[in-house]
Design a protein around this motif. Structure first.
Motif, mmCIF file in Angstrom:
data_model
loop_
_atom_site.group_PDB
_atom_site.id
_atom_site.type_symbol
_atom_site.label_atom_id
_atom_site.label_comp_id
_atom_site.label_asym_id
_atom_site.label_seq_id
_atom_site.Cartn_x
_atom_site.Cartn_y
_atom_site.Cartn_z
ATOM 1 N N SER A 1 0.824 -1.201 0.000
ATOM 2 C CA SER A 1 0.000 0.000 0.000
ATOM 3 C C SER A 1 0.863 1.258 0.000
ATOM 4 O O SER A 1 0.600 2.215 -0.740
ATOM 5 C CB SER A 1 -0.925 -0.006 1.218
ATOM 6 N N ASN B 1 1.497 3.948 -3.297
ATOM 7 C CA ASN B 1 1.078 5.342 -3.161
ATOM 8 C C ASN B 1 2.265 6.286 -3.005
ATOM 9 O O ASN B 1 2.153 7.338 -2.370
ATOM 10 C CB ASN B 1 0.112 5.480 -1.986
ATOM 11 N N PRO C 1 -7.026 2.350 -1.300
ATOM 12 C CA PRO C 1 -7.181 3.580 -0.511
ATOM 13 C C PRO C 1 -8.632 4.045 -0.382
ATOM 14 O O PRO C 1 -8.940 4.862 0.491
ATOM 15 C CB PRO C 1 -6.355 4.609 -1.299
ATOM 16 N N TYR C 2 -9.498 3.546 -1.258
ATOM 17 C CA TYR C 2 -10.874 4.039 -1.280
ATOM 18 C C TYR C 2 -11.890 2.940 -0.966
ATOM 19 O O TYR C 2 -13.068 3.060 -1.329
ATOM 20 C CB TYR C 2 -11.176 4.649 -2.656
#
Length: 463
Positions: free
Chosen positions: A245, A249, A315-316
């Protein structure tokens, strides 16, 4: 979808099965990469070859199911109850009248139900009495590697062929999806070289619909795919998911990654190495640096679908659980050109590596980032990045490339900029002939005197 590529793998399998003595062949690779499809291409049911897909039922039930599969080749083989695998294999060996191929797909499931099976096969293989070729196959890369590559395991050193199936090269995605070279790059940036993903993508009218239905919809078939891939190979996935993750990002340096997770950099070395080994991430170092000693390395996600997931899905997740697909799709569309551009750079470096370009053979290509000291920056230096750099095997040539995934570019301007930059690069030597190459999404303006590579060139497609 037609069977694509894999010619070298099929040739290798057919060569093995053409040898005088029965062979023990191991095929492994990540989920959905096409292992079973490949194996079925070399099996011939009409000649008595047996394909058996193992499951997670009990040992005795799997022996029963396997004997039923064999009964199509050896009549009545399933009429007997076999007390263990050794008795079953010895009975099969006695009753076969000709050499056939036996495939045990998802072999780790079988080992899980019967750990002693490894030793049974070791004994029988060492006896060299089999009348059949044995193929074992599995999706858990960790388990399959351990079964045949770990010196402590019974099957170590017994395989005649070990094939780790790799993703299909990006050039084939254009054929699979029936699209042009530009679209092929953009599709590859999402689905990578996994043929099953290509099959699923073909079911949708366009790329956006496929993203919405398969990745952003929480019930989509690929919505949790990276998590499933991690669970295939790792007992504990919390730490590795966190690392992926962060990398996905924009946190690329090990020191920065460690700081984000609140640990010392040395404590994440092992999980990062495991992710590299399994093909989830890659480590990039600047051109000219030593792989082992460089402290400038950065980590990037190496699997396109995994990168897309950790960039746009993970992330969403909370918003997607509320059905806010339109909102997240807008984010995807806004950021996708840059995302596809990163993939394009990687494909261009892959294209140059080991390739002959204008009669010159180049070594591995990489990026470079660092300071140069042109006029006006003699003291503090100017930070510069080069997308593609490669030296020829004879060390007489340097290829310097710039990648653009944008609209129409001015080739003369880009070439002039690279030529000026090349004057101050620290690794350019007097005996080097510098070759400037522009890797562009579409034909540029003023491209008459520039060497330009377009998507169809990099993917090896006919224009």
């Amino acid at each position: 979808m037609n069977f694509l590529d894999r010619k070298a793998d099929i040739e290798r399998l057919n060569e093995a099965f053409g040898r005088k003595n029965p062979q023990f062949v191991v095929v492994y690779g990540r989920r959905r990469i096409g292992k079973s499809t490949l194996i079925k291409k070399v099996l011939d049911a009409d000649r008595g070859d047996v394909y058996f897909l193992c499951d997670q039922t009990s040992e005795s039930h799997q022996r029963f199911l396997f004997s039923r599969s064999v009964s199509l080749t050896v009549e009545g083989f399933d009429k007997v109850t076999y007390p263990d695998w050794e008795v079953l294999f010895e009975a099969l060996n006695r009753q076969l009248t000709r050499r056939v191929k036996i495939c045990l797909d998802e072999f780790p499931y079988l080992v899980k139900s019967c750990p002693s099976l490894k030793s049974v096969l070791q004994k029988l293989l060492n006896g060299k009495t089999f009348k059949f070729d044995l193929i074992i196959c599995g999706s858990s890369q960790q388990l399959m590697q351990g079964l045949v590559l770990d010196k402590k395991e019974p099957l170590y050193g017994l395989a005649d062929e070990i094939i780790k199936l790799q993703p299909i090269p990006p050039g084939f995605i254009a054929e699979a999806l029936g699209c042009d070279a530009v679209s092929a790059v953009e599709e590859y940036a999402i689905w990578g070289g996994i043929p099953r993903y290509w099959e699923l993508r073909r079911e949708y009218v366009d790329r956006e619909t496929a993203i919405r239905k398969m990745l952003l919809d929480t019930q989509g078939i690929l919505a949790d795919e990276p998590q499933r891939l991690l669970r295939d190979d790792l007992r504990e996935t919390i730490q590795t998911t966190t690392l992926l993750s962060l990398i996905g990002n924009g946190v690329h340096r090990s020191s920065e990654i460690a700081a984000r997770v609140g640990k010392e950099a040395t404590s994440i070395t092992e999980p990062l190495s495991k992710l590299r080994e399994l093909g989830f991430i890659r480590r990039e170092i600047p051109f000219g640096e030593n792989e082992k000693t460089s402290k400038k390395g950065i980590y990037r996600i190496d699997d396109p679908l995994t990168e897309f997931y950790f960039r746009f899905v993970a992330p969403y997740r909370s918003l997607l659980e509320f059905g806010r697909i339109d909102t997240i799709m807008q984010i995807v569309n806004e950021q996708f050109p840059g995302y596809a551009g990163d993939c394009w750079e990687h494909l261009c470096r892959h294209y140059v590596s080991g390739n002959m370009i204008d009669g010159i053979a180049y070594k591995m290509a990489s990026r470079w980032w660092g300071k140069i000291f042109p006029p006006g920056y003699e003291k503090e230096g100017k930070m510069t990045e080069i997308d593609v750099l490669a030296e020829s095997f004879d060390k007489k040539h340097i290829l310097i490339g710039e990648c653009k995934w944008t609209g129409e570019e001015d080739a003369a301007r880009l070439k002039a900029h690279l030529e000026e930059t090349a004057r101050y690069l620290p690794f350019i030597k007097k005996n080097h002939t510098v070759h400037i190459v522009l890797f562009l999404k579409q034909p540029p303006r003023n491209g008459e005197n520039a060497q330009v590579m377009l998507p169809q060139d990099v993917l090896g497609l006919c224009p």
